[in-house]
Design an enzyme around this catalytic site. Structure first.
Site, PDB file in Angstrom:
ATOM      1  N   ASN A  13       0.838  -1.198   0.000  1.00 23.41           N
ATOM      2  CA  ASN A  13       0.000   0.000   0.000  1.00 23.41           C
ATOM      3  C   ASN A  13       0.870   1.243   0.000  1.00 23.41           C
ATOM      4  O   ASN A  13       2.001   1.215   0.492  1.00 23.41           O
ATOM      5  CB  ASN A  13      -0.890   0.069   1.257  1.00 23.41           C
ATOM      6  CG  ASN A  13      -1.939  -1.013   1.292  1.00 23.41           C
ATOM      7  OD1 ASN A  13      -2.476  -1.411   0.262  1.00 23.41           O
ATOM      8  ND2 ASN A  13      -2.242  -1.504   2.486  1.00 23.41           N
ATOM      9  N   GLY A  41       1.880  -0.918   3.668  1.00 25.46           N
ATOM     10  CA  GLY A  41       1.221  -2.215   3.524  1.00 25.46           C
ATOM     11  C   GLY A  41       1.912  -3.207   4.434  1.00 25.46           C
ATOM     12  O   GLY A  41       3.154  -3.219   4.527  1.00 25.46           O
ATOM     13  N   ASN A  45       5.901  -3.776   4.539  1.00 17.96           N
ATOM     14  CA  ASN A  45       6.576  -3.388   5.778  1.00 17.96           C
ATOM     15  C   ASN A  45       7.353  -4.556   6.370  1.00 17.96           C
ATOM     16  O   ASN A  45       8.520  -4.413   6.778  1.00 17.96           O
ATOM     17  CB  ASN A  45       5.560  -2.891   6.804  1.00 17.96           C
ATOM     18  CG  ASN A  45       4.925  -1.569   6.442  1.00 17.96           C
ATOM     19  OD1 ASN A  45       5.416  -0.855   5.567  1.00 17.96           O
ATOM     20  ND2 ASN A  45       3.824  -1.251   7.102  1.00 17.96           N
ATOM     21  N   GLY A 220       1.808  -4.306  22.636  1.00 22.13           N
ATOM     22  CA  GLY A 220       2.302  -2.940  22.612  1.00 22.13           C
ATOM     23  C   GLY A 220       3.439  -2.706  23.582  1.00 22.13           C
ATOM     24  O   GLY A 220       4.431  -3.439  23.598  1.00 22.13           O
ATOM     25  N   ASP A 251       4.580  -4.771  12.392  1.00 22.16           N
ATOM     26  CA  ASP A 251       5.226  -5.337  11.205  1.00 22.16           C
ATOM     27  C   ASP A 251       6.715  -5.550  11.451  1.00 22.16           C
ATOM     28  O   ASP A 251       7.297  -6.545  11.012  1.00 22.16           O
ATOM     29  CB  ASP A 251       5.010  -4.416  10.004  1.00 22.16           C
ATOM     30  CG  ASP A 251       3.548  -4.303   9.617  1.00 22.16           C
ATOM     31  OD1 ASP A 251       2.810  -5.284   9.824  1.00 22.16           O
ATOM     32  OD2 ASP A 251       3.145  -3.236   9.121  1.00 22.16           O
ATOM     33  N   GLY A 286       6.681   7.256  10.419  1.00 20.13           N
ATOM     34  CA  GLY A 286       6.496   6.390   9.262  1.00 20.13           C
ATOM     35  C   GLY A 286       6.719   4.934   9.594  1.00 20.13           C
ATOM     36  O   GLY A 286       7.492   4.579  10.492  1.00 20.13           O
TER      37      GLY A 286
END
Length: 304
Positions: A13, A41, A45, A220, A251, A286
């Site tokens: 993506n 995507g 990733n 997390g 990812d 990012g």
């Protein structure tokens, strides 16, 4: 020592990322702080995470015959990822993801585009790539028939498969039987077992133990949990870092886990390294920009 051979089957993506200090209400317009168009995507990733950590990576997927598609192929090739398995589909847009980043967390809307045209026939055409891999890494941003076909080919050849079950959805017992390791977050784990992660009745520790040695749960900042084949629960704590953007953290975790296991590391060491890699990833803006190199990850592990 030869490089670990990882084949990633999944989505590509273009991420259109908006950073904002204020989330708009329905019908409201607010001013954002920053915008960027980035390659992403889950599949792409994870492939880049693997390549940065030193693996030989092959990618199987689809892009549209458009500017975004060419941008994403160039991006993979710049990371030394083999793209012979990527089909370019005419008259179909490449996949996109609209991402809003607020206070270090994110909200994402994905439009699959060409990713939705990955077929079992496409997978079969690249069966030899699957068979020659040390590990297969997949997600669920591609059609389930393609996932099912890849699982079948890998099972026939005794190639281990790591499946990141995202986005969350239930999977058949037949599909789960061919998965070596599942890497859900808590919400995705609940979906796999037909539960609701908001209900007290859903016990994620019990769910992990129900598939001993085959589930690695990401939580997390709390790190990751998994059980061994004797159903003993293990925990790798997270790291305290300055969180800039959590996009791509999962990812990065999956890519690192795949590479480290493919190299023959123990589950303890692989999960430790994957948690460290994902912590490094969230310190930059990012999905892909913060993914660490092998030398950076090893430096972090030495500092532990």
């Amino acid at each position: 020592m030869r490089k670990a051979r990882v084949t990633v089957i999944g989505s590509l993506n273009v991420d259109m990322v908006t950073v904002t200090s204020t989330i708009p209400e329905q019908g409201e317009t607010v001013q954002g702080d920053r915008f960027a168009t980035l390659c992403g995507g889950k599949g792409a990733n994870q492939a880049i995470a693997c390549a940065r950590l030193g693996a030989e990576v092959r990618f199987i997927g689809c892009v549209g015959d458009d500017t975004f598609g060419r941008m994403m192929l160039d991006n993979l090739q710049q990371e030394q990822i083999h793209t012979e398995g990527v089909d370019i589909i005419s008259e179909v847009a490449s996949g996109t993801a609209s991402i809003i980043v607020n206070d270090g967390d994110n909200r994402i809307i994905v439009v699959p585009g060409a990713n939705g045209l990955l077929t079992p026939d496409h997978i079969r055409r690249h069966a030899e790539t699957i068979r020659s891999s040390d590990v297969i890494l997949m997600q669920l941003e591609i059609p389930l028939p393609a996932v099912r076909e890849a699982l079948s080919i890998a099972a026939e050849s005794h190639v281990p498969v790591i499946l990141n079950p995202a986005p969350a959805m239930p999977l058949t017992d037949e599909m789960l039987a061919h998965v070596s390791i599942l890497t859900p977050n808590e919400h995705e784990l609940a979906a796999l077992f037909g539960g609701d992660d908001s209900e007290q009745a859903f016990e994620w520790k019990t769910a992990i133990r129900s598939m001993p040695g085959r589930i690695v749960l990401t939580r997390g900042a709390d790190g990751a949990y998994w059980s061994d084949t004797a159903c003993h629960l293990h925990h790798q704590p997270g790291y305290e870092v300055n969180v800039i953007d959590t996009t791509g953290a999962g990812d990065t975790f999956n890519g690192a886990l795949a590479v480290l296991l493919a190299e023959g590391n123990s589950m303890d060491d692989a999960v430790h390294g994957a948690v460290a890699a994902s912590a490094l990833a969230v310190t930059q803006f990012g999905a892909q920009s913060g993914m660490p190199t092998r030398s950076r990850l090893e430096q972090q592990l030495k500092e532990d």
